[in-house]
Design a protein around this motif. Structure first.
Motif, PDB file in Angstrom:
ATOM      1  N   PHE A  43       0.835  -1.200   0.000  1.00 29.74           N
ATOM      2  CA  PHE A  43       0.000   0.000   0.000  1.00 29.74           C
ATOM      3  C   PHE A  43       0.868   1.247   0.000  1.00 29.74           C
ATOM      4  CE2 PHE A  43      -2.623  -3.139   2.325  1.00 29.74           C
ATOM      5  CZ  PHE A  43      -3.631  -3.251   1.408  1.00 29.74           C
ATOM      6  N   ASP A  44       0.374   2.264  -0.674  1.00 28.62           N
ATOM      7  CA  ASP A  44       1.088   3.543  -0.691  1.00 28.62           C
ATOM      8  C   ASP A  44       0.739   4.343   0.565  1.00 28.62           C
ATOM      9  OD1 ASP A  44       2.228   3.027  -3.106  1.00 28.62           O
ATOM     10  OD2 ASP A  44       0.787   4.182  -4.266  1.00 28.62           O
ATOM     11  N   SER A  45       1.743   4.843   1.199  1.00 30.01           N
ATOM     12  CA  SER A  45       1.470   5.795   2.287  1.00 30.01           C
ATOM     13  C   SER A  45       1.673   7.183   1.713  1.00 30.01           C
ATOM     14  CB  SER A  45       2.407   5.562   3.472  1.00 30.01           C
ATOM     15  OG  SER A  45       3.721   5.878   3.126  1.00 30.01           O
ATOM     16  N   THR A  46       0.834   8.070   2.067  1.00 29.03           N
ATOM     17  CA  THR A  46       0.890   9.415   1.497  1.00 29.03           C
ATOM     18  C   THR A  46       1.775  10.322   2.336  1.00 29.03           C
ATOM     19  OG1 THR A  46      -0.448  11.308   0.893  1.00 29.03           O
ATOM     20  CG2 THR A  46      -1.266   9.953   2.672  1.00 29.03           C
ATOM     21  N   PRO A  47       2.549  11.171   1.691  1.00 34.84           N
ATOM     22  CA  PRO A  47       3.419  12.092   2.439  1.00 34.84           C
ATOM     23  C   PRO A  47       2.645  13.048   3.346  1.00 34.84           C
ATOM     24  CG  PRO A  47       4.070  12.028   0.132  1.00 34.84           C
ATOM     25  CD  PRO A  47       2.791  11.251   0.255  1.00 34.84           C
ATOM     26  N   ILE A  48       1.357  13.211   3.105  1.00 27.57           N
ATOM     27  CA  ILE A  48       0.583  14.119   3.952  1.00 27.57           C
ATOM     28  C   ILE A  48       0.539  13.644   5.397  1.00 27.57           C
ATOM     29  CG2 ILE A  48      -1.713  13.134   3.546  1.00 27.57           C
ATOM     30  CD1 ILE A  48      -0.954  16.854   3.673  1.00 27.57           C
ATOM     31  N   TYR A  49       0.485  12.311   5.605  1.00 28.66           N
ATOM     32  CA  TYR A  49       0.501  11.795   6.977  1.00 28.66           C
ATOM     33  C   TYR A  49       1.822  12.133   7.661  1.00 28.66           C
ATOM     34  CZ  TYR A  49      -3.674   9.084   5.986  1.00 28.66           C
ATOM     35  OH  TYR A  49      -4.936   8.710   5.655  1.00 28.66           O
ATOM     36  N   ILE A  50       2.890  12.080   6.902  1.00 29.31           N
ATOM     37  CA  ILE A  50       4.198  12.361   7.475  1.00 29.31           C
ATOM     38  C   ILE A  50       4.307  13.839   7.853  1.00 29.31           C
ATOM     39  CG2 ILE A  50       6.684  12.294   7.056  1.00 29.31           C
ATOM     40  CD1 ILE A  50       6.094  10.014   5.050  1.00 29.31           C
ATOM     41  N   ILE A  51       3.865  14.734   6.980  1.00 32.32           N
ATOM     42  CA  ILE A  51       3.964  16.158   7.300  1.00 32.32           C
ATOM     43  C   ILE A  51       3.009  16.546   8.429  1.00 32.32           C
ATOM     44  CG2 ILE A  51       2.343  17.048   5.563  1.00 32.32           C
ATOM     45  CD1 ILE A  51       5.708  18.630   6.535  1.00 32.32           C
ATOM     46  N   ILE A  52       1.845  15.914   8.499  1.00 39.53           N
ATOM     47  CA  ILE A  52       0.932  16.160   9.623  1.00 39.53           C
ATOM     48  C   ILE A  52       1.577  15.704  10.920  1.00 39.53           C
ATOM     49  CG2 ILE A  52      -1.242  15.412  10.682  1.00 39.53           C
ATOM     50  CD1 ILE A  52      -2.453  15.469   7.846  1.00 39.53           C
ATOM     51  N   GLY A  53       2.191  14.527  10.894  1.00 39.46           N
ATOM     52  CA  GLY A  53       2.893  14.041  12.087  1.00 39.46           C
ATOM     53  C   GLY A  53       3.990  14.998  12.514  1.00 39.46           C
ATOM     54  N   ALA A  54       4.750  15.507  11.528  1.00 40.97           N
ATOM     55  CA  ALA A  54       5.828  16.452  11.848  1.00 40.97           C
ATOM     56  C   ALA A  54       5.273  17.707  12.508  1.00 40.97           C
ATOM     57  CB  ALA A  54       6.592  16.810  10.579  1.00 40.97           C
ATOM     58  N   VAL A  55       4.229  18.272  11.933  1.00 41.66           N
ATOM     59  CA  VAL A  55       3.643  19.491  12.485  1.00 41.66           C
ATOM     60  C   VAL A  55       3.096  19.246  13.891  1.00 41.66           C
ATOM     61  CG1 VAL A  55       1.734  21.131  12.219  1.00 41.66           C
ATOM     62  CG2 VAL A  55       3.149  20.535  10.245  1.00 41.66           C
ATOM     63  N   LEU A  56       2.407  18.134  14.084  1.00 43.66           N
ATOM     64  CA  LEU A  56       1.827  17.850  15.394  1.00 43.66           C
ATOM     65  C   LEU A  56       2.893  17.611  16.456  1.00 43.66           C
ATOM     66  CD1 LEU A  56      -1.229  15.631  14.392  1.00 43.66           C
ATOM     67  CD2 LEU A  56      -1.239  18.013  15.126  1.00 43.66           C
ATOM     68  N   PHE A  57       3.939  16.869  16.114  1.00 42.66           N
ATOM     69  CA  PHE A  57       5.013  16.647  17.080  1.00 42.66           C
ATOM     70  C   PHE A  57       5.706  17.962  17.436  1.00 42.66           C
ATOM     71  CE2 PHE A  57       5.111  12.019  16.186  1.00 42.66           C
ATOM     72  CZ  PHE A  57       5.199  11.580  17.492  1.00 42.66           C
ATOM     73  N   LEU A  58       6.015  18.767  16.438  1.00 42.09           N
ATOM     74  CA  LEU A  58       6.675  20.049  16.710  1.00 42.09           C
ATOM     75  C   LEU A  58       5.778  20.965  17.538  1.00 42.09           C
ATOM     76  CD1 LEU A  58       8.370  20.635  13.242  1.00 42.09           C
ATOM     77  CD2 LEU A  58       9.487  19.974  15.389  1.00 42.09           C
ATOM     78  N   LEU A  59       4.483  20.981  17.217  1.00 45.91           N
ATOM     79  CA  LEU A  59       3.540  21.794  17.980  1.00 45.91           C
ATOM     80  C   LEU A  59       3.454  21.341  19.431  1.00 45.91           C
ATOM     81  CD1 LEU A  59       1.457  24.084  17.871  1.00 45.91           C
ATOM     82  CD2 LEU A  59      -0.245  22.389  17.237  1.00 45.91           C
ATOM     83  N   ALA A  60       3.382  20.036  19.648  1.00 46.87           N
ATOM     84  CA  ALA A  60       3.318  19.522  21.018  1.00 46.87           C
ATOM     85  C   ALA A  60       4.588  19.891  21.795  1.00 46.87           C
ATOM     86  CB  ALA A  60       3.118  18.013  21.010  1.00 46.87           C
ATOM     87  N   GLY A  61       5.748  19.756  21.158  1.00 45.26           N
ATOM     88  CA  GLY A  61       6.994  20.128  21.826  1.00 45.26           C
ATOM     89  C   GLY A  61       7.039  21.603  22.174  1.00 45.26           C
ATOM     90  N   ILE A  62       6.585  22.442  21.263  1.00 41.88           N
ATOM     91  CA  ILE A  62       6.561  23.893  21.514  1.00 41.88           C
ATOM     92  C   ILE A  62       5.589  24.232  22.641  1.00 41.88           C
ATOM     93  CG2 ILE A  62       5.884  26.108  20.505  1.00 41.88           C
ATOM     94  CD1 ILE A  62       7.049  24.986  17.830  1.00 41.88           C
TER      95      ILE A  62
END
Length: 123
Positions: A57-76
């Motif tokens: 199955f193809d995983s979409t890069p959108i999940y990866i960028i959402i994860g990045a934004v959410l992790f960075l936001l939580a850390g901030i």
């Protein structure tokens, strides 16, 4: 193993450590409900991305960028609400914030690798 698989494994391991850290210590700062939901959600997302690495199955890069934004936001958010005088709570919050930001950075690198390679995780 290719770089994407290694990045996904590191993301999943950091997520699991954050989840255990949250469960063992109770809270990171003043955002316990957001942090609890975020950590559990991140653990599910990274587990799915890791499993998709070994499937067709193809995983979409959108999940990866959402994860990045959410992790960075939580850390901030944790850095913003660092406890003032309690040294143990402050140390716990700092550790969690650093882990959140590190995993967000790894997600960003993963996103760049996916975009540059033009491949999905199942290739």
């Amino acid at each position: 193993m290719n770089l994407k698989t290694i990045l996904r494994m590191v993301e999943l391991i950091i997520c699991a450590v954050l989840f255990i850290f949250w469960y063992a210590l109770g809270t990171y700062g003043y955002w316990p409900m957001i942090t609890c939901g975020a950590v559990l959600g991140y653990l599910i997302i990274t587990a799915i991305l890791f499993v998709l690495e070994f499937t067709k199955f193809d995983s979409t890069p959108i999940y990866i960028i959402i994860g990045a934004v959410l992790f960075l936001l939580a850390g901030i958010l944790i850095f913003i609400d660092l406890p003032g005088s309690e040294t143990k709570a402050r140390t716990n919050a700092l550790i969690a914030a650093i882990l959140f930001l590190a995993n967000g950075a790894i997600f960003l690198v993963d996103f760049i690798v996916v975009l540059k390679g033009g491949q999905s995780s199942g290739d």
